[in-house]
Scaffold this active site. Structure first.
Site, short mmCIF file in Angstrom:
data_model
loop_
_atom_site.label_atom_id
_atom_site.label_comp_id
_atom_site.label_asym_id
_atom_site.label_seq_id
_atom_site.Cartn_x
_atom_site.Cartn_y
_atom_site.Cartn_z
N GLY A 202 -20.52 16.02 -134.63
CA GLY A 202 -22.04 15.62 -134.89
C GLY A 202 -21.87 14.25 -135.90
O GLY A 202 -20.79 13.89 -136.34
N GLY A 205 -22.95 11.97 -141.32
CA GLY A 205 -24.14 13.23 -142.32
C GLY A 205 -24.91 14.10 -141.68
O GLY A 205 -26.08 14.99 -142.17
N THR A 206 -24.65 14.75 -140.85
CA THR A 206 -25.17 16.21 -140.19
C THR A 206 -24.83 17.48 -140.79
O THR A 206 -25.44 18.45 -140.61
CB THR A 206 -25.37 16.09 -138.97
OG1 THR A 206 -23.90 15.40 -138.59
CG2 THR A 206 -26.05 14.91 -137.69
N LYS A 208 -21.76 18.68 -141.57
CA LYS A 208 -20.38 18.62 -140.98
C LYS A 208 -19.90 19.56 -141.95
O LYS A 208 -18.72 20.88 -142.18
CB LYS A 208 -19.74 17.72 -139.94
CG LYS A 208 -20.50 17.45 -138.84
CD LYS A 208 -19.39 16.43 -137.99
CE LYS A 208 -18.99 15.62 -138.92
NZ LYS A 208 -19.87 14.27 -139.08
N HIS A 424 -45.35 -13.69 -136.15
CA HIS A 424 -44.13 -13.23 -135.35
C HIS A 424 -44.38 -11.44 -135.23
O HIS A 424 -44.46 -10.61 -134.02
CB HIS A 424 -42.67 -13.46 -136.10
CG HIS A 424 -41.78 -12.17 -135.56
ND1 HIS A 424 -40.35 -13.44 -134.47
CD2 HIS A 424 -41.14 -11.32 -135.62
CE1 HIS A 424 -40.17 -12.73 -134.09
NE2 HIS A 424 -40.10 -11.64 -134.55
N GLU A 425 -44.46 -10.97 -136.58
CA GLU A 425 -44.63 -9.26 -136.41
C GLU A 425 -45.61 -8.36 -135.99
O GLU A 425 -46.08 -8.04 -135.29
CB GLU A 425 -44.70 -8.75 -138.22
CG GLU A 425 -43.07 -8.94 -138.85
CD GLU A 425 -42.27 -8.45 -137.94
OE1 GLU A 425 -42.17 -7.34 -136.97
OE2 GLU A 425 -40.95 -8.78 -138.47
N HIS A 428 -45.82 -8.80 -132.37
CA HIS A 428 -45.01 -7.31 -132.12
C HIS A 428 -45.95 -6.36 -132.01
O HIS A 428 -46.21 -5.05 -130.84
CB HIS A 428 -43.14 -7.11 -133.02
CG HIS A 428 -42.45 -7.35 -133.04
ND1 HIS A 428 -41.94 -7.82 -131.68
CD2 HIS A 428 -41.98 -7.94 -133.71
CE1 HIS A 428 -40.90 -8.35 -132.06
NE2 HIS A 428 -40.60 -8.53 -133.11
N ASP A 500 -34.19 -9.85 -132.21
CA ASP A 500 -35.41 -9.33 -130.30
C ASP A 500 -34.58 -9.53 -129.56
O ASP A 500 -34.07 -8.49 -128.15
CB ASP A 500 -36.65 -9.78 -130.62
CG ASP A 500 -37.85 -9.53 -132.13
OD1 ASP A 500 -37.26 -8.61 -132.43
OD2 ASP A 500 -38.32 -10.45 -132.80
P1 ADP Z 1 -21.33 15.03 -142.98
O1 ADP Z 1 -19.28 15.36 -143.28
O2 ADP Z 1 -21.57 15.58 -141.45
O3 ADP Z 1 -20.94 13.33 -142.68
P2 ADP Z 1 -21.83 15.36 -144.84
O4 ADP Z 1 -21.56 17.47 -144.66
O5 ADP Z 1 -21.66 15.01 -145.96
O6 ADP Z 1 -22.19 15.11 -143.29
O7 ADP Z 1 -23.35 15.77 -144.91
C1 ADP Z 1 -23.74 14.61 -146.34
C2 ADP Z 1 -25.42 15.83 -147.09
O8 ADP Z 1 -25.92 15.40 -146.44
C3 ADP Z 1 -24.97 17.14 -147.09
O9 ADP Z 1 -23.62 17.13 -148.73
C4 ADP Z 1 -26.25 17.37 -148.35
O10 ADP Z 1 -27.13 17.06 -149.28
C5 ADP Z 1 -26.96 16.05 -146.68
N1 ADP Z 1 -26.87 16.93 -145.47
C6 ADP Z 1 -26.45 16.74 -144.71
N2 ADP Z 1 -26.93 17.50 -143.13
C7 ADP Z 1 -27.95 18.65 -144.13
C8 ADP Z 1 -28.57 20.07 -143.80
N3 ADP Z 1 -28.94 20.44 -142.12
N4 ADP Z 1 -28.97 21.19 -144.55
C9 ADP Z 1 -28.92 20.50 -145.58
N5 ADP Z 1 -28.61 19.08 -145.87
C10 ADP Z 1 -28.10 18.45 -145.37
ZN ZN Z 2 -38.87 -9.66 -134.05
#
Ligand code: ADP
Ligand code: ZN
Ligand code: MG
Length: 611
Positions: A202, A205-206, A208, A424-425, A428, A500
């Site tokens: 994924g 920051g999701t 994992k 400009h903005e 848009h 842009d």
């Molecule tokens: P990855 O390993 O996918 O890059 P992380 O597991 O390190 O991401 O996520 C970073 C932080 O973001 C986690 O420590 C948590 O605080 C937050 N976070 C990410 N996804 C979730 C989720 N589904 N629920 C709660 N917190 C989340």
């Molecule tokens: Zn612009």
């Protein structure tokens, strides 16, 4: 380095101290009385002296009554002769037991051995110290094969599935893994195959890493965590031996989980030659494959791995018996975003009327990590204002900070630049508002953040996964609206539109080459693109069309952009007054919220599109 010097200074000081002690001791042992040579001569003459000792020019005499005295003779002259000169009968001198030390043992120690020894000792100590530093500090250069395995099983803050919002399918899959680790017999009895490896994939920051830690918390089995980027270090072969070590540790602790984070660091397709230095990577990867194949059927170790680049992974990793289970972690949708926000504001005092739903609405495209960051920024913002509760406004204000980096209010821009940016903005925003297929304008700002001079935020009414050609064309016109407005207003154009133009070109190119939306080029795609899907970046595009086609594509791309630009200009001509009013409001307030903007343009017949 400073520490090193400090340590060295300590060693040197200690050694010097020892040397001084020696010297001090040798003088402190006996404290003979000092007398003149004349007095000594008188004592010898009076036969009071028992023994004499000559060391260099110091005469030490032991008297018959046990006392000790010293006298100094002038150098160069013989002792007997000197005494004779003082009127001592040579016969009497001869009766005294006499010893001459060329160089006394003590003075050898103090004068020769210690001065030569000190540097040697210092050098030896220093090199020992350096060796230790080298091995324990940065790279364990002396401990090649030991893996940096972290035991998470006894972590204080235990994470469970409750702490992970959303990610339903991923959790479901991993609950099975947990159950399997807890009750292996149940599965084996039914002849089920033990899952070997589970690959979590994924975007960054999701969650994992978070999810993997939650598995450990749930399963209650030892959990070994290693980052693949740690495998690859200074020496070729280290990665392979660390891998062996990691698997061995996990097997010894079975049932257990071995978590390999960021496996793409070693698991890139072999021989792709991307990134260089892949010899070491290949060896490490091979070792991982060997270890995974080497598991016994009954062996109760499950390997979890995480990556945000599944597209670059070596196919060998994904074969049955290796990472044959794959769990996809998607970016959170609106409900999940709300849930993540509520998890991360659990121990933060919020004002009562706060709606996390509204925050979730405003944050499409935010990952879990972004949202965690957002909650934290909001708390910081509230604390800075000495409040004891976080307000809705604090969270909303933090969105842009997370999105675009901290505001650069201090950056000085001239009135002229402000005016250009405002028009400009406003351009848009106006084109966006005027095109029925465009997403509604959420916010316009000329506060410069990060790299952008200003921005216009438009947000879709709902999460969408399909886009139509009309929407694309509306987007293109909106993107071109900035430059069009500059041209309409000032009869001149600025560099402010360069980003842009880049976006517009990319979009138009995709329309023609990827989505088959150009009537002239037809319903086909051009270019075989190997894409890093999660990064949204193209790595290589193989050109599988002729030069003639390439020229046609270019002219189609240009046509799309030109038409979008013309459309934008005609919209702005039509709503010239609305444009002017919006720009003036921007110059005054710097930021216009959705309602403020639609209040202005509503007078000119532009209505906010509702669901
Ligand atoms: P990855 O390993 O996918 O890059 P992380 O597991 O390190 O991401 O996520 C970073 C932080 O973001 C986690 O420590 C948590 O605080 C937050 N976070 C990410 N996804 C979730 C989720 N589904 N629920 C709660 N917190 C989340
Ligand atoms: Zn612009
Ligand atoms: Mg991670």
């Amino acid at each position: 380095m400073f520490k090193l010097i400090q340590k060295f200074a300590w060693i040197a000081t200690a050694l010097l101290l020892v040397a001084f002690l020696f010297a001090g001791l040798s003088t402190a042992v006996k404290k003979p009385q000092k007398i003149t040579l004349n007095d000594l001569a008188l004592k010898i003459d009076a036969e009071e002296v028992q023994k004499m000792n000559l060391s260099d020019n110091v005469i030490t005499a032991e008297l018959k009554n046990g006392d000790k005295v010293t006298a100094i003779k002038e150098s160069g002259a013989g002792i007997i002769e000197t005494l004779k000169n003082y009127g001592v009968d040579p016969e009497k001198t001869r009766q005294v037991a006499f010893e001459i030390e060329q160089n006394s043992a003590k003075s050898v120690i103090i004068g020769v051995i210690i001065p030569t020894l000190i540097p040697i000792i210092v050098i030896v100590a220093l090199s020992l110290f350096l060796m230790k530093k080298f091995s324990s500090g940065t790279n364990q250069a002396m401990m090649f094969g030991k893996a940096n395995i972290h035991l998470f099983a006894n972590l204080k803050e235990k994470i469970s599935f409750k702490d992970v919002a959303g990610l339903k399918e991923a959790k479901q899959e991993l609950i099975e893994v947990v159950d399997f680790l807890k009750n292996p017999k149940k599965y084996i009895d039914l002849g089920a195959k033990i899952p070997r490896g589970v690959l979590l994939m994924g975007p960054p920051g999701t969650g994992k890493t978070l999810l993997a830690r939650a598995v450990a918390g749930e399963a209650g089995v030892p959990f070994f965590h290693i980052s693949a980027s740690e495998f690859v270090e200074m020496f070729v072969g280290v990665g392979a031996s660390r891998t062996r070590d990691a698997f061995k540790t996990a097997k010894q602790a079975a049932p257990s989980i071995l978590f390999i984070d960021e496996i793409d660091a070693v698991g890139r397709e072999r021989g792709s030659g991307l990134g260089g230095g892949h010899d070491e990577r290949e060896q490490t990867l091979n070792q991982i494959l060997v270890e995974m194949d080497g598991f016994d059927r009954e062996e109760n170790v499950i390997v979890l791995a995480a990556t945000n680049r599944p597209d670059v992974l070596d196919p060998a990793l994904l074969r049955p018996g290796r990472f044959d289970r794959r769990v996809v972690l998607d970016m959170p949708d609106i409900a999940e975003r709300e849930e993540i926000l509520s998890i991360h504001s659990k121990n933060k005092p919020l004002e009562d009327d706060i709606s996390l739903r509204k925050v979730a609405e405003r944050t499409p495209g935010f990952s879990g990590a972004d949202l965690a960051n957002l909650a934290n920024e909001a708390a910081i913002l509230a604390a800075q204002q000495d409040k004891n509760k976080i307000s809705q406004q604090d969270i909303m204000d933090s969105i842009e900070k997370v999105l675009l980096g901290p505001a650069r209010k201090s950056k000085i821009i001239s009135d002229k630049e402000r005016k250009i940016t405002a028009y400009h903005e406003a351009g848009h925003a106006l084109v966006g508002a005027a095109m029925p297929e465009s997403d509604p304008v959420h916010k316009i700002s000329i506060v410069s953040r990060g790299r952008t001079g200003g921005y216009t935020m438009r947000l879709p009414l709902e999460d969408q996964s399909l886009k139509t050609k009309r929407q694309f064309i509306a987007d293109l016109a909106t993107i071109m609206g900035g430059r069009a407005s500059e041209a309409e207003t000032f009869d001149d154009i600025s560099t402010g539109a360069s980003e842009d133009l880049k976006r517009a070109t990319e979009l138009a190119r995709n329309l023609v080459m990827k989505y088959g939306m150009s009537d002239k080029m037809g319903q086909m795609t051009f270019g075989d693109t190997e894409e890093a899907i999660f990064l949204g970046r193209e790595i290589t595009t193989e050109k599988n069309y002729s030069e003639k086609t390439a020229a046609e594509i270019d002219s189609e791309v240009r046509r799309f952009i030109d038409e979008a630009y013309e459309k934008a200009r005609s919209v702005l001509k039509e709503y010239k007054e609305a444009l002017q009013k919006t720009a003036e409001a921007l110059i005054e307030k710097e930021t216009l919220e959705q309602k403020e903007f639609y209040d202005i343009v509503g007078q000119y017949g532009l209505k906010e599109r509702k669901k």
